[in-house]
Design an enzyme around this catalytic site. Structure first.
Site, mmCIF file in Angstrom:
data_model
loop_
_atom_site.group_PDB
_atom_site.id
_atom_site.type_symbol
_atom_site.label_atom_id
_atom_site.label_comp_id
_atom_site.label_asym_id
_atom_site.label_seq_id
_atom_site.Cartn_x
_atom_site.Cartn_y
_atom_site.Cartn_z
ATOM 1 N N TYR A 159 32.414 72.632 65.093
ATOM 2 C CA TYR A 159 32.822 71.260 65.403
ATOM 3 C C TYR A 159 31.773 70.297 64.867
ATOM 4 O O TYR A 159 31.126 70.566 63.877
ATOM 5 C CB TYR A 159 33.104 71.097 66.900
ATOM 6 C CG TYR A 159 33.985 69.895 67.137
ATOM 7 C CD1 TYR A 159 35.260 69.838 66.577
ATOM 8 C CD2 TYR A 159 33.537 68.789 67.835
ATOM 9 C CE1 TYR A 159 36.058 68.722 66.714
ATOM 10 C CE2 TYR A 159 34.341 67.674 67.989
ATOM 11 C CZ TYR A 159 35.599 67.646 67.419
ATOM 12 O OH TYR A 159 36.375 66.538 67.543
ATOM 13 N N LYS A 230 39.011 71.554 67.775
ATOM 14 C CA LYS A 230 39.133 71.250 69.206
ATOM 15 C C LYS A 230 39.744 72.421 69.965
ATOM 16 O O LYS A 230 39.306 72.782 71.066
ATOM 17 C CB LYS A 230 40.007 70.009 69.404
ATOM 18 C CG LYS A 230 39.353 68.708 68.989
ATOM 19 C CD LYS A 230 38.455 68.153 70.072
ATOM 20 C CE LYS A 230 37.915 66.790 69.688
ATOM 21 N NZ LYS A 230 37.048 66.199 70.706
ATOM 22 N N GLU A 302 44.231 62.811 69.059
ATOM 23 C CA GLU A 302 42.882 62.922 68.507
ATOM 24 C C GLU A 302 42.743 62.084 67.230
ATOM 25 O O GLU A 302 43.525 62.238 66.283
ATOM 26 C CB GLU A 302 42.585 64.395 68.194
ATOM 27 C CG GLU A 302 41.122 64.708 68.021
ATOM 28 C CD GLU A 302 40.339 64.567 69.312
ATOM 29 O OE1 GLU A 302 39.209 64.042 69.230
ATOM 30 O OE2 GLU A 302 40.827 64.970 70.373
ATOM 31 N N ASP A 325 41.384 62.063 73.794
ATOM 32 C CA ASP A 325 39.991 62.465 73.941
ATOM 33 C C ASP A 325 39.031 61.365 73.510
ATOM 34 O O ASP A 325 37.952 61.229 74.084
ATOM 35 C CB ASP A 325 39.734 63.743 73.139
ATOM 36 C CG ASP A 325 38.394 64.372 73.472
ATOM 37 O OD1 ASP A 325 38.060 64.438 74.663
ATOM 38 O OD2 ASP A 325 37.681 64.781 72.540
ATOM 39 N N ASN A 467 29.624 59.826 65.725
ATOM 40 C CA ASN A 467 29.584 61.066 64.959
ATOM 41 C C ASN A 467 30.101 60.820 63.551
ATOM 42 O O ASN A 467 30.872 59.884 63.331
ATOM 43 C CB ASN A 467 30.469 62.125 65.629
ATOM 44 C CG ASN A 467 29.862 62.655 66.909
ATOM 45 O OD1 ASN A 467 28.689 62.991 66.947
ATOM 46 N ND2 ASN A 467 30.668 62.730 67.961
ATOM 47 N N ASN A 511 28.513 65.283 74.324
ATOM 48 C CA ASN A 511 29.576 65.895 73.526
ATOM 49 C C ASN A 511 30.840 66.036 74.371
ATOM 50 O O ASN A 511 30.788 66.555 75.489
ATOM 51 C CB ASN A 511 29.110 67.273 73.043
ATOM 52 C CG ASN A 511 30.004 67.848 71.967
ATOM 53 O OD1 ASN A 511 31.217 67.756 72.043
ATOM 54 N ND2 ASN A 511 29.388 68.470 70.969
#
Length: 611
Positions: A159, A230, A302, A325, A467, A511
């Protein structure tokens, strides 16, 4: 329902699509999967002479050199394997040694994805032969065993941050499909497309349209790396069985000119569909999902663009089991860090002042959940709690004089104040105790900003959440050096420990993987039919409680990922308890011990013995 793969004497694999019962030798759990333990015997399918080769090529059942002498005799494996018999532990050690030889993170990612091979495990050989995909050894259980046993080392590989580069180069590294691709070409046929996926008992879907992948922007169809990654974490960290997970990419085109001109791009070569055309496709998708899998399937949105993310969550939150999310998961994990940090900073949540850089779906989602928790603790209206929270966007501080030009999700944060054009100026006049970055723009927490935070606070809480690592608002080293070692720091992507003036600082990682696997497991084990904000608060509180005194002594506000399965079980139990309390759970009666129930339902990737 499963298909039975039978081998012919000439070695050609054919598919028998007739239904059969659950694999023998195990006890069926709530997921419909056999619960066979390490010393139980299961028969994966009916064998004929040539099917041993097929067994080695099916990642769901393959054990490689770990097949025993008896299994090799019973399933025609003699001569197909070297004579030595290995163990899963030794196989894992060997593979980790191989993975560690790679210096480039993307090479490690490709190696792990090759091992996983998460498409229709029963069909992999037939598809490989039809389309020319490589059929090297794939081993699903070993993939998850490696990830669980080496989670802190491999999480950044499967990830963030590596998945970002993987998405950027997905067309070049693409080897075989790992999920469903639904494009504008499938409009009017989405239900039919869903039925093409061979697994019928789907519990969790992660879906993206690829428009806002991490902080990298529009990657179109190549955003598939996000749902795949995910769902790998849903299984490894949350214990949701792999066959109950379905990654989906909705391809409506891309506005990324570089991809449109890339000969290796795998998606539609057209500009993005918007407006009615876009929402009609999404509505057909959501309707088909509910029709095909029922109302208890979790759909996790997502990396949708802001304008669509809020719209989809608001529209389907009352009719489907949906979770975003980026909005809700990020909010929950950040709130947990803030609550845990109170033991280091002192004071109550309501006594702190928050300043955000970034007012998109992540920033406003975090702000709203913090306000909800503050309102819950102080028993005051949420409107009052919002006054302790300030947001800065690309045009400066969000204030009431800008209200007419603001997007709807920013308007609740438009407070009475004079115009402020920069983050540094906002820090100086608002004097926040907590600074949170969700801007997607790297190095925006400058030396002057951090120094201003440190001048106003003995222990400033600084969270650089964007990120991948290149987009982080600041590094751990910068936060500690510029605050003279006084900052409490957490980031979205991991940073190595930093030494400053003889002291080692270990920073926490905010995270989302702390939250969504356990959150999803809690919804599944309770049979929840809707997501409620109180479930998110329950998840945050459960995570904050997992931070130990030893962690606090190191300056950490999150527990180590090495305990993530235990953490996920506790989060799942808290979420399930809230579902039962709110009357949203359908799995009755309510188990007496929800933590033990969660643990007992978690998928474990140990090898099974075949008779």
């Amino acid at each position: 329902m499963e298909s039975t793969l039978k081998g012919l004497r000439d070695g050609e694999s054919v598919l028998d699509l007739s239904p059969r019962s659950t694999v023998s030798g195990g006890v069926e759990d709530i997921y419909g999967e056999d619960r066979a333990t390490e010393d139980q015997l299961v028969t994966p399918w009916t064998f004929s002479v040539a099917s041993g080769y097929s067994l080695l090529r099916d990642p769901q059942y393959n054990k490689g050199l770990a097949f025993t002498e008896k299994e090799r005799d019973a399933h025609y494996l003699r001569g197909l394997l070297p004579p030595t018999v290995s163990t899963q532990q030794l196989q894992g050690k060997k593979l980790m040694n191989s993975i560690r030889q790679y210096e480039v993170p993307l090479q490690k990612y490709v190696a792990m994805m090759d091992l996983q091979a998460r498409i229709s495990t029963h069909y992999i050989i037939k598809i490989a032969r039809c389309f020319g995909f490589a059929t090297q050894e794939r081993n699903e259980r070993l993939f998850y065993k490696l990830l669980i046993d080496n989670v802190e080392e491999l999480l950044p590989v499967v990830y963030t941050p590596t998945v970002g580069e993987a998405c950027q180069k997905y067309g070049s590294i693409f080897r075989r499909p790992q999920g469903l691709y639904i494009s504008l070409k499938e409009k009017g046929k989405i239900l039919e497309v869903l039925k093409n996926w061979p697994e019928r008992s789907i519990q969790v879907i992660v879906v993206t349209d690829g428009e806002r992948i991490l902080g990298l922007g529009d990657l179109g169809c190549q955003g598939m790396g996000i749902p795949v990654g995910k769902l790998a974490l849903y299984t490894a960290l949350g214990g949701v069985r792999p066959s109950a997970c379905l990654p989906i990419t909705i391809d409506v085109g891309t506005n990324n000119e570089q991809l449109l001109n890339d000969e290796f791009y795998i998606g539609l070569r057209q500009r993005r569909a918007t407006g009615q055309e876009y929402y009609e496709l999404l509505h057909e998708f959501m309707t088909a999902v509910k029709q095909n899998y029922g109302e208890k399937v979790l759909v996790q949105f997502e990396d949708f663009a802001n304008r669509n993310a809020f719209e989809l969550l608001a529209k389907y939150g009352t009719t489907h089991l949906v979770f975003n999310d980026d909005i809700q998961g990020t909010a929950s994990v950040v709130l947990a860090g803030v609550v845990a940090a109170l033991k280091l900073t002192g004071g109550t949540l309501a006594e702190h002042t928050f300043l955000f850089l970034g007012a998109g779906e992540a920033g406003t989602g975090i702000a709203e959940l913090i306000a909800l928790e503050m309102s819950k603790q102080t028993k005051t209206p949420i409107e009052e709690s919002r006054k302790k929270i300030w947001l800065v966007d690309s045009k400066g501080l969000i204030v009431s004089s800008r209200k007419n030009s603001l997007q709807h999700f920013k308007k609740p944060w438009a407070h009475e104040h004079e115009t402020v054009s920069s983050l540094l100026e906002a820090v100086k006049v608002i004097k926040p105790t907590v600074l949170i970055g969700s801007s997607g723009v790297g190095r925006t927490f400058t030396k002057e900003v951090i120094e201003a935070m440190a001048s106003n606070n003995d222990k400033p809480l600084i969270m650089a959440l964007s990120n991948p690592t290149s987009q982080s608002e600041c590094t751990a080293e910068e936060a500690y050096q510029w605050s003279e070692g006084r900052a409490i720091f957490a980031s979205g992507s991991p940073f190595d420990p930093i030494e400053y003036k003889g002291k080692v600082y270990a920073s926490g990682q905010a995270n989302n993987a702390y939250i969504f696997p356990g959150f999803g497991l809690g919804l599944v084990i309770s049979g929840a039919i809707r997501v409620h904000d109180d479930m998110l608060l329950a998840a945050s509180e459960a995570l904050a409680k997992q931070v130990s005194e030893e962690n606090y002594k190191k300056g950490l506000i999150y527990p180590p990922f090495s305990n993530i399965r235990k953490i996920s079980a506790n989060i799942a139990a808290s979420v399930a308890a809230k579902a039962y309390e709110l009357g949203l759970a359908t799995r009755l009666p309510r188990p007496q011990n929800l933590v033990k129930n969660a643990e007992s339902c978690m998928y474990t990737p140990v090898y099974r013995n075949y008779r």
